[in-house]
Design a protein around this motif. Structure first.
Motif, PDB file in Angstrom:
ATOM      1  N   VAL A   1      30.233 -40.538 -34.009  1.00  0.00           N
ATOM      2  CA  VAL A   1      30.392 -40.550 -32.548  1.00  0.00           C
ATOM      3  C   VAL A   1      30.893 -39.193 -32.071  1.00  0.00           C
ATOM      4  O   VAL A   1      30.411 -38.649 -31.070  1.00  0.00           O
ATOM      5  CB  VAL A   1      31.360 -41.672 -32.119  1.00  0.00           C
ATOM      6  CG1 VAL A   1      31.678 -41.562 -30.627  1.00  0.00           C
ATOM      7  CG2 VAL A   1      30.760 -43.043 -32.423  1.00  0.00           C
ATOM      8  N   GLY A   2      31.864 -38.635 -32.789  1.00  0.00           N
ATOM      9  CA  GLY A   2      32.375 -37.309 -32.428  1.00  0.00           C
ATOM     10  C   GLY A   2      31.305 -36.245 -32.507  1.00  0.00           C
ATOM     11  O   GLY A   2      31.203 -35.376 -31.630  1.00  0.00           O
ATOM     12  N   PHE A   3      30.485 -36.308 -33.555  1.00  0.00           N
ATOM     13  CA  PHE A   3      29.379 -35.359 -33.715  1.00  0.00           C
ATOM     14  C   PHE A   3      28.387 -35.492 -32.571  1.00  0.00           C
ATOM     15  O   PHE A   3      27.927 -34.496 -31.993  1.00  0.00           O
ATOM     16  CB  PHE A   3      28.686 -35.602 -35.050  1.00  0.00           C
ATOM     17  CG  PHE A   3      27.466 -34.748 -35.281  1.00  0.00           C
ATOM     18  CD1 PHE A   3      27.602 -33.416 -35.658  1.00  0.00           C
ATOM     19  CD2 PHE A   3      26.194 -35.265 -35.118  1.00  0.00           C
ATOM     20  CE1 PHE A   3      26.479 -32.623 -35.864  1.00  0.00           C
ATOM     21  CE2 PHE A   3      25.070 -34.491 -35.327  1.00  0.00           C
ATOM     22  CZ  PHE A   3      25.219 -33.163 -35.703  1.00  0.00           C
ATOM     23  N   GLY A   4      28.071 -36.724 -32.219  1.00  0.00           N
ATOM     24  CA  GLY A   4      27.141 -36.956 -31.117  1.00  0.00           C
ATOM     25  C   GLY A   4      27.687 -36.465 -29.786  1.00  0.00           C
ATOM     26  O   GLY A   4      26.954 -35.888 -28.971  1.00  0.00           O
ATOM     27  N   MET A   5      28.994 -36.656 -29.570  1.00  0.00           N
ATOM     28  CA  MET A   5      29.616 -36.177 -28.335  1.00  0.00           C
ATOM     29  C   MET A   5      29.551 -34.654 -28.244  1.00  0.00           C
ATOM     30  O   MET A   5      29.270 -34.091 -27.186  1.00  0.00           O
ATOM     31  CB  MET A   5      31.066 -36.656 -28.259  1.00  0.00           C
ATOM     32  CG  MET A   5      31.224 -38.152 -28.054  1.00  0.00           C
ATOM     33  SD  MET A   5      32.965 -38.661 -28.077  1.00  0.00           S
ATOM     34  CE  MET A   5      33.558 -37.852 -26.592  1.00  0.00           C
ATOM     35  N   LEU A   6      29.824 -33.985 -29.359  1.00  0.00           N
ATOM     36  CA  LEU A   6      29.795 -32.522 -29.361  1.00  0.00           C
ATOM     37  C   LEU A   6      28.390 -32.004 -29.054  1.00  0.00           C
ATOM     38  O   LEU A   6      28.218 -31.095 -28.230  1.00  0.00           O
ATOM     39  CB  LEU A   6      30.276 -31.994 -30.711  1.00  0.00           C
ATOM     40  CG  LEU A   6      30.272 -30.465 -30.875  1.00  0.00           C
ATOM     41  CD1 LEU A   6      31.159 -29.812 -29.822  1.00  0.00           C
ATOM     42  CD2 LEU A   6      30.713 -30.068 -32.268  1.00  0.00           C
ATOM     43  N   LYS A   7      27.395 -32.579 -29.723  1.00  0.00           N
ATOM     44  CA  LYS A   7      26.016 -32.150 -29.471  1.00  0.00           C
ATOM     45  C   LYS A   7      25.602 -32.455 -28.040  1.00  0.00           C
ATOM     46  O   LYS A   7      24.876 -31.668 -27.396  1.00  0.00           O
ATOM     47  CB  LYS A   7      25.063 -32.827 -30.462  1.00  0.00           C
ATOM     48  CG  LYS A   7      25.253 -32.386 -31.905  1.00  0.00           C
ATOM     49  CD  LYS A   7      25.057 -30.892 -32.051  1.00  0.00           C
ATOM     50  CE  LYS A   7      25.271 -30.412 -33.465  1.00  0.00           C
ATOM     51  NZ  LYS A   7      25.153 -28.942 -33.586  1.00  0.00           N
TER      52      LYS A   7
END
Length: 453
Positions: A243-249
């Motif tokens: 989820v964190g990775f998706g938010m950053l992207k």
């Protein structure tokens, strides 16, 4: 194959660190974590025999902290039943005030020193001042997690310097912390201290010898014939990181779409780990809404976080670039000394006025966190309040719920470095001065209320 070798090497260094701590009394007296000892051993080995070690092994080891900090931040709020905001503020406001003053003050001291003095004396970049809060408050994990940020803005040396500040800060937190503990004992500010001499041999080397009093590492929440409980909790951590990775992207994509002509990008070098914390919070909220939060055990999350932190620290310390440290030792020394003096001054002069009861127990926990890591603060707290007879443990724990998402590796820690790169150090320094003033005003009203009480 390289990943396997690096894992085995880090495991061996951790075991060696534990053995050295168990056999050398000085390490026991200093309460140095085995991960730091193992990391220093790895640093010596890499420095002496680096020409015989394949470069790719060291390169992979350098990437370990940047990955594991995502795991650590993802676990922070998984399995935590968060009390109401009103209850948190009522119990922890003075503690939060002290923590915020320490954190914003470190930015004021660090950025001010770098911008007004160190840049001219030693030709260091202005973002050198960020290292004080990143290393002291954030620690090795935060530095490792911000590696991509340092690289993105062309200051890769910041990683080695930040890890050095974190390592020295942890040692300072323990050593000066214990000096303060002994001072408080002589002055009569604390009475429950268990000195090093009062501990038995097993306690000194850090081993539980009484089976009945061993603390539980966590509770299984699912039957192993469906999925292993540890695997289930690791999977939840993985989803939070995703989820964190998706938010950053998503933020990076939105910034490009909304501001296509911009010459600077805030989220290009923004680290992922604060967003992984938000991912964990969102997952916990979903679990609470769907009545499935009983399947998440925070004690197991703490063990996952603790294991990740140990591997992170040993990898981070072992891969410090000594050449970079040697080239900047004067500016590092000034920054670290100034930060330490500021932290001690806040503890000795502000904390007694800020807290109505157990002022030293509450203050020493924040001092340990503000110079080392949260574990250092808890270690010092257990030294002065081993049976949690004061309100210090509860106050410190509640304060973390509001403090960690912002400072010490939280959202502001990640954003501040980017803003110094993009907006300039002076604007960020002014903002930090304003925030420090705001919290000083809050402290004034708390102190005035204490006097009336």
């Amino acid at each position: 194959m390289t990943a396997v070798i690096v894992f085995c090497a880090l495991s061996l260094l951790l075991i060696c660190g534990k053995l050295l701590r168990s056999t050398i009394p000085l390490f026991q007296r200093l309460y140095l974590p085995s991960s730091v000892i193992g990391g220093l051993l790895g640093l010596v080995l890499i420095s002496c025999f680096g020409s015989h070690i394949p470069t790719e092994w060291v390169d992979v080891m350098k990437k370990v902290p940047g990955f594991l900090i995502n795991v650590i931040f993802a676990t922070l709020f998984l399995g935590v039943v968060t009390p109401s905001l009103g209850k948190i503020v009522k119990i922890a406001l003075p503690q939060l005030c002290l923590g915020q003053i320490m954190a914003w003050g470190q930015y004021v001291v660090g950025l001010g020193l770098a911008g007004f003095l160190l840049c001219y004396l030693f030709d260091v970049p202005a973002m050198f001042g960020n290292l004080l809060e990143i290393g002291f408050q954030g620690g090795h994990g935060t530095v490792g997690g911000m590696t991509e940020s340092f690289i993105a803005y062309g200051w890769e040396e910041g990683v080695a310097l930040g890890l050095t500040v974190a390592t020295v800060g942890m040692i300072i937190g323990i050593v000066i912390g214990m000096v303060l503990v002994n001072w408080a004992l002589r002055k009569g500010h604390v009475k429950e201290v268990r000195t090093f001499e009062e501990r038995d041999k097993m306690e000194r080397i850090g081993v539980y010898h009484d089976k009945e009093n061993r603390p539980a590492a966590g509770f299984q929440t699912v039957f192993s014939d469906s999925i292993d409980s540890l695997a289930f909790h690791l999977a939840l951590v993985g989803v939070s990181v995703l989820v964190g990775f998706g938010m950053l992207k998503g933020l990076q994509w939105a910034e490009v779409r909304c501001f296509p002509e911009a010459t600077t990008r805030i989220f290009t070098g923004f680290p992922q780990f604060p967003l992984c914390m938000i991912g964990g919070v969102l997952l916990q909220l979903i679990a609470m809404k769907t009545k499935t939060d009983r399947f998440i055990d925070h004690h197991q999350m703490q063990r996952i976080s603790g294991a990740s932190l140990d591997y992170l620290v040993v990898a981070a310390v072992a891969t410090i670039q000594l050449k970079v440290v040697a080239a900047n030792w004067q500016s590092l020394l000034i920054l670290i000394v100034a930060g330490s003096i500021f932290s001690v001054a806040v503890i000795l002069f502000l904390a007694p006025k800020l807290f109505r009861e157990a002022w030293f127990e509450r203050a020493i926990a924040d001092f340990g966190q503000a110079t080392g890591v949260t574990a250092t603060g808890l270690m010092l707290l257990r030294t002065v309040d081993p049976e949690s007879k004061t309100v210090a443990a509860a106050s410190f724990g509640y304060k973390q719920l509001l403090h960690e998402p912002v400072m010490g590796g939280g959202l502001w820690t990640a954003l501040a470095l980017t803003l110094v790169f993009t907006l300039g150090w002076f604007k960020v320094w002014i903002f930090c001065c304003i925030m420090l003033l705001i919290w000083a005003i809050v402290a004034f009203f708390i102190i005035r209320n204490n006097r009336k009480g």
